[in-house]
Design a protein around this motif. Sequence first.
Motif, PDB file in Angstrom:
ATOM      1  N   THR A 182       1.141  -9.448   4.154  1.00  0.00           N
ATOM      2  CA  THR A 182       2.224  -9.641   5.148  1.00  0.00           C
ATOM      3  C   THR A 182       2.141  -9.517   6.345  1.00  0.00           C
ATOM      4  O   THR A 182       1.518  -8.229   6.565  1.00  0.00           O
ATOM      5  CB  THR A 182       3.112 -10.467   5.508  1.00  0.00           C
ATOM      6  N   SER A 185       3.937  -6.421   7.558  1.00  0.00           N
ATOM      7  CA  SER A 185       4.300  -5.360   6.795  1.00  0.00           C
ATOM      8  C   SER A 185       4.328  -4.346   7.534  1.00  0.00           C
ATOM      9  O   SER A 185       2.936  -4.326   8.628  1.00  0.00           O
ATOM     10  CB  SER A 185       3.513  -5.563   5.439  1.00  0.00           C
ATOM     11  N   ASN A 187       3.146  -1.630   6.115  1.00  0.00           N
ATOM     12  CA  ASN A 187       1.951  -0.654   6.077  1.00  0.00           C
ATOM     13  C   ASN A 187       0.949  -1.504   6.385  1.00  0.00           C
ATOM     14  O   ASN A 187       0.207  -2.524   5.886  1.00  0.00           O
ATOM     15  CB  ASN A 187       2.187  -1.189   4.333  1.00  0.00           C
ATOM     16  N   PHE A 214       7.214 -12.058   4.635  1.00  0.00           N
ATOM     17  CA  PHE A 214       7.721 -10.345   3.961  1.00  0.00           C
ATOM     18  C   PHE A 214       8.457 -10.306   3.721  1.00  0.00           C
ATOM     19  O   PHE A 214       9.010  -9.477   2.764  1.00  0.00           O
ATOM     20  CB  PHE A 214       7.627  -9.599   5.777  1.00  0.00           C
ATOM     21  N   LYS A 218      10.169  -8.022  -0.253  1.00  0.00           N
ATOM     22  CA  LYS A 218      11.196  -7.360  -0.372  1.00  0.00           C
ATOM     23  C   LYS A 218      12.738  -7.990  -1.354  1.00  0.00           C
ATOM     24  O   LYS A 218      12.821  -7.404  -2.083  1.00  0.00           O
ATOM     25  CB  LYS A 218      12.254  -7.367   1.076  1.00  0.00           C
ATOM     26  N   ASP A 223       5.702  -4.482  -3.411  1.00  0.00           N
ATOM     27  CA  ASP A 223       4.394  -3.794  -2.564  1.00  0.00           C
ATOM     28  C   ASP A 223       3.643  -4.906  -1.524  1.00  0.00           C
ATOM     29  O   ASP A 223       3.736  -5.837  -1.946  1.00  0.00           O
ATOM     30  CB  ASP A 223       3.356  -2.876  -3.400  1.00  0.00           C
ATOM     31  N   HIS A 224       3.943  -4.215  -0.747  1.00  0.00           N
ATOM     32  CA  HIS A 224       3.556  -5.761   0.598  1.00  0.00           C
ATOM     33  C   HIS A 224       2.690  -4.336   1.865  1.00  0.00           C
ATOM     34  O   HIS A 224       3.260  -3.124   1.607  1.00  0.00           O
ATOM     35  CB  HIS A 224       4.192  -6.082   1.441  1.00  0.00           C
ATOM     36  N   GLN A 226      -0.474  -5.183   5.560  1.00  0.00           N
ATOM     37  CA  GLN A 226      -1.011  -6.135   6.262  1.00  0.00           C
ATOM     38  C   GLN A 226      -2.768  -5.522   6.202  1.00  0.00           C
ATOM     39  O   GLN A 226      -3.021  -4.448   5.635  1.00  0.00           O
ATOM     40  CB  GLN A 226      -1.495  -6.105   7.785  1.00  0.00           C
TER      41      GLN A 226
END
Length: 323
Positions: A182, A185, A187, A214, A218, A223-224, A226
């Motif tokens: 996403t 995110s 990350n 996103f 959550k 985990d997420h 981009q």
Amino acid sequence: MADGSGAAVAAPQRDARPESAPSDGEAAAEEQTLSKRQRKKLLKHQKWEEERELRKQRRKERKQQRRLERQSQAEQGAEPCSARKRLRREATPSPLRLVVDCSFDQLMTLKDVRKLHKQIQRCYAENRRALHPVQFYLTSLGGQLKQNMDENDKGWVNWKDITIKSEHYHEVLAKNELVYLTSDSPNVLTELDQGKAYVIGGLVDHNHHKGLTFERAKELGIDHAQLPLSSFVKMNSRKVLAVNHVFEIILAYLEKGSWQEAFFTVLPQRKGAVAVDQDGKAVQEKEDGDSDSDSDATTPDQKKEGEDPNSAQTQNSKEKSDA
């Protein structure tokens, strides 16, 4: 009596002409009532009917030719195989899993559902001919999307190398293996973990539901991340990509081993993507700045020569600076 019998005989003669047969005048009138497009369509149909037997004969000839080619290959000991099948055999499947999450059906209009269907078709087709095809999952399939697929793409039930489930992805795959892709995110994905299953949100919403995927990630506690788009590319539009674009970028990365090459192989021109350097500055802008300074250095000479400001060279320089 004579007059009466004569009249009786004459009457059928007047009615002998079939009522359905139009006279020349009626046929001409009917021809005039047809528009130019209708006449063209009518002639095309007539030609198609006239050439029916010819097409049939050509099909027979092509079939016979293919049969002879197969016989010739068999006699020579060669294995008949199409180029596409050869490509498939040379492919090395990847253990990486890509999941399209179709759980947003109720949030989309039928028009957007149809767009999502086309994007999924593109993902399937690209994966089938990829050098490193991934393990493709389609989850939460139902509602409008499934109905549209049933009505407009009945062959989807025969798709190969794909796992299609009506259940949610977290019911199909282990939660600790899931990574939701996403753009919201914080990350940034730098490398692909072959042991993970990357989830792509199957949502076409024209930015009406910002941050939804996103939030879903959550809520499920998975985990997420981009894609590292900003590290390699500068675009003149939002970073949200279509389902098939994300899918194809990952396929391209598996083949090329470079995010930048993958992005520029897949991203459509309308995104206005340009490469960026390590400082995050667009490479094209840097090149334009250098060309502008060179242009300034030669300006006095150009003015001495009486250069026309509307010349092609001047216009090209202007276009570069505007870009």
